[in-house]
Structure formats: structure tokens, C-alpha cells
Design an enzyme around this catalytic site. Structure first.
Site, PDB file in Angstrom:
ATOM      1  N   CYS A   1       0.866  -1.182   0.000  1.00  0.00           N
ATOM      2  CA  CYS A   1       0.000   0.000   0.000  1.00  0.00           C
ATOM      3  C   CYS A   1       0.898   1.225   0.000  1.00  0.00           C
ATOM      4  O   CYS A   1       1.718   1.380   0.914  1.00  0.00           O
ATOM      5  CB  CYS A   1      -0.880  -0.018   1.254  1.00  0.00           C
ATOM      6  SG  CYS A   1      -1.854   1.468   1.508  1.00  0.00           S
TER       7      CYS A   1
ATOM      8  N   CYS B   1      -0.769   3.839  -6.273  1.00  0.00           N
ATOM      9  CA  CYS B   1      -1.684   3.233  -5.306  1.00  0.00           C
ATOM     10  C   CYS B   1      -1.867   1.815  -5.808  1.00  0.00           C
ATOM     11  O   CYS B   1      -2.088   1.605  -7.012  1.00  0.00           O
ATOM     12  CB  CYS B   1      -3.020   3.980  -5.299  1.00  0.00           C
ATOM     13  SG  CYS B   1      -4.317   3.116  -4.380  1.00  0.00           S
TER      14      CYS B   1
HETATM   15  N1  DGL Z   1      -4.038   0.643  -1.787  1.00  0.00           N
HETATM   16  C1  DGL Z   1      -3.700   1.828  -1.088  1.00  0.00           C
HETATM   17  C2  DGL Z   1      -2.468   2.493  -1.692  1.00  0.00           C
HETATM   18  O1  DGL Z   1      -1.660   1.840  -2.323  1.00  0.00           O
HETATM   19  C3  DGL Z   1      -4.717   2.884  -0.787  1.00  0.00           C
HETATM   20  C4  DGL Z   1      -6.160   2.668  -0.815  1.00  0.00           C
HETATM   21  C5  DGL Z   1      -6.866   3.431   0.294  1.00  0.00           C
HETATM   22  O2  DGL Z   1      -7.170   4.644   0.128  1.00  0.00           O
HETATM   23  O3  DGL Z   1      -7.075   2.793   1.324  1.00  0.00           O
HETATM   24  O4  DGL Z   1      -2.240   3.652  -1.515  1.00  0.00           O
END
Ligand code: DGL
Length: 264
Positions: A77, A191
């Protein structure tokens, strides 16, 4: 001390975005046992404060690390990594691989010198991103754009729903509307949810625009940190989530080789 062959790699995200990293990891280390962990009760991270994200990530990873004793943790993430990576590394005695915006490879690829960066609102304001830009893209233009709606769209797509097409149009149009936005020839998907809707995003950009994310690089990094270790999966990989478990979630995870999901 030798690491047991069944010791898992823990992949952590706020939701299903980390599955884009899991895909890359499967290609590189097909035998590696994985626990996919998602803080679905905290999703979306991108709309939360730094303090809240840091507290959730550090607290959860501490407890998960005690419970599952992983050989390595991957924070799959960008939002959690750009905010909490240093802090988590300071407190946990397990190798931690983060996911940070792929600005360095994008800078090497761009011909126009103009790079778009799509991320969550929390990611694009991070000092971590300023530092990557200063280090690798000082002679380029980096156009940062927050596209929070794409997180929900990726979650919906994986759960078998059809996301509203306007979401993709708004994300790309918003990025292109910024100064020099028309010059963008390379887009960083900063993301982990966004590669899951890359085809929908690409349909909104001119042919030839390149999309880049960090997943292959992360898989290589994990392989290098676990080199020489043995791997044996003696049961189907599992997912744990902090929110509700329903059949759509299990169906979303199954194509990624996750055989069961339970509440953490
Ligand atoms: N998957 C997460 C990232 O890579 C973010 C998603 C969220 O806003 O929770 O930033």
C-alpha cells in the site's frame, strides 16, 4: 536460525489493492506461502490523517506479526508505506518491504519529461514523494493528482460489480487538466489499487502513454531478501480482514490463489 519452509510472507493493504502486488509475487516466487491481510475496516486510508494511518498500520502489523510470525512483511500500500514505513521498521524485527511510487523508473522512461502521478490524497502530499521527486525527477515535471474514487472502483470491480465509467474519465481528465498535463506520456500508478483498473484508465489516455507501477520491483526485492530460504505451502493461502467477511470478498480473492478468508 533457519526459517521454516512454511513461514509466510505477509502482504498488507487497506483493501484488495495489494492483490496487484500478490500477482507479481506469484510469478516470482510461486511456492511462497502468503497471508493476505487487509484493514478493510479502515479503508480508505487515502482519506485519513497521517496520525490515524500510522497508528492503525503499526498496531495491526505488530499484532499480525506476533500471531503469524511471518518471514517478511510487505506493506502493499503506497499510502501506508509513504507514511509509516520508517516507523514500522523501527519497531518490528522482521524485514519490511514497502511500496512507494515508481518515480525513478518513470523518470527513465518518459520522453516528454512530463510524468503523471495518480495516488490517494494522503500519498501525494507526503514528504516521501517530495524526496523521490527531488532525487529522481528533478529535471522532469511531475504532475500529482489525487484520484480517491479509483480505490472504490477497483474494490467494486474485483467484487464482480461494474464500476461507474465516469470515475476513470474524471481521474484522467483531472490529471490532464493540470498545467502541462497534456504533455504526460508516462503515468505512475502510485496506489496498489490502480493497476487493477489499468485497462479502464488506459482507455482514457492516448495510445502509447505508458503506465507504470511498483509491483514487479517489489516482487524482485522480496525474492532478493528471501534468497536461499526454502518455501513450502502446506495448505491453501489465507486472507485475514478487519471488516466484514462476505462471499463477494472470498470470490474476489479466489483467483489470486487465496483459499479462505476470516476476520482478524
Ligand atoms: N491501496 C492503497 C495504496 O496503495 C490505498 C487505498 C486506500 O485509500 O485505502 O495507496
Amino acid at each position: 536460525m533457519e526459517i521454516p519452509a512454511s513461514s509466510p510472507i505477509l502482504l498488507f493493504d487497506s483493501g484488495l489493492g495489494g492483490l496487484s502486488v500478490l500477482s507479481a509475487l506469484r510469478k516470482t516466487l510461486p511456492e511462497a506461502p502468503v497471508i493476505y491481510a487487509a484493514d478493510t475496516a479502515g479503508l480508505p486510508y487515502g482519506e485519513k490523517s497521517e496520525a490515524e494511518i500510522a497508528a492503525r498500520v503499526a498496531g495491526l502489523l505488530g499484532r499480525m506479526s506476533e500471531r503469524y510470525d511471518p518471514r517478511l512483511i510487505c506493506i502493499a500500500c503506497n499510502t501506508a508505506s509513504t507514511i509509516a514505513l520508517g516507523m514500522v521498521r523501527d519497531v518490528l524485527h522482521v524485514p519490511i518491504v514497502g511500496t512507494v511510487p515508481a518515480i525513478k523508473p518513470a523518470a527513465a522512461l518518459t520522453k516528454t519529461g512530463t510524468i503523471g502521478l495518480l495516488g490517494t490524497a494522503a500519498t501525494i502530499r507526503q514528504r516521501y514523494v517530495d524526496d523521490l521527486e527531488a532525487q529522481f525527477a528533478q529535471d522532469k515535471r511531475l504532475i500529482r493528482h489525487a484520484a480517491p474514487e479509483l480505490v472504490g472502483a477497483a474494490e467494486a470491480k474485483l467484487r464482480g460489480q461494474v464500476p461507474d465509467a465516469g470515475v476513470f474519465d474524471r481521474a484522467i481528465a483531472g490529471m490532464k487538466a493540470k498545467a502541462d498535463g497534456a504533455e504526460i506520456d508516462t503515468v505512475v500508478l502510485a496506489c496498489t489499487h490502480f493497476p487493477l483498473v489499468q485497462a479502464e484508465l488506459a482507455a482514457q489516455m492516448a495510445a502509447g502513454v505508458q503506465f507504470i507501477d511498483g509491483s514487479d520491483g517489489i516482487a524482485r526485492r522480496i525474492a532478493s531478501l528471501t534468497q536461499g530460504q526454502s518455501f513450502e505451502r502446506n495448505r491453501a493461502d489465507q486472507a485475514v480482514v478487519t471488516g466484514a467477511v462476505d462471499e463477494h470478498l472470498a470470490e474476489a480473492l479466489a483467483p489470486y490463489g487465496i483459499g479462505g478468508v476470516s476476520r482478524f
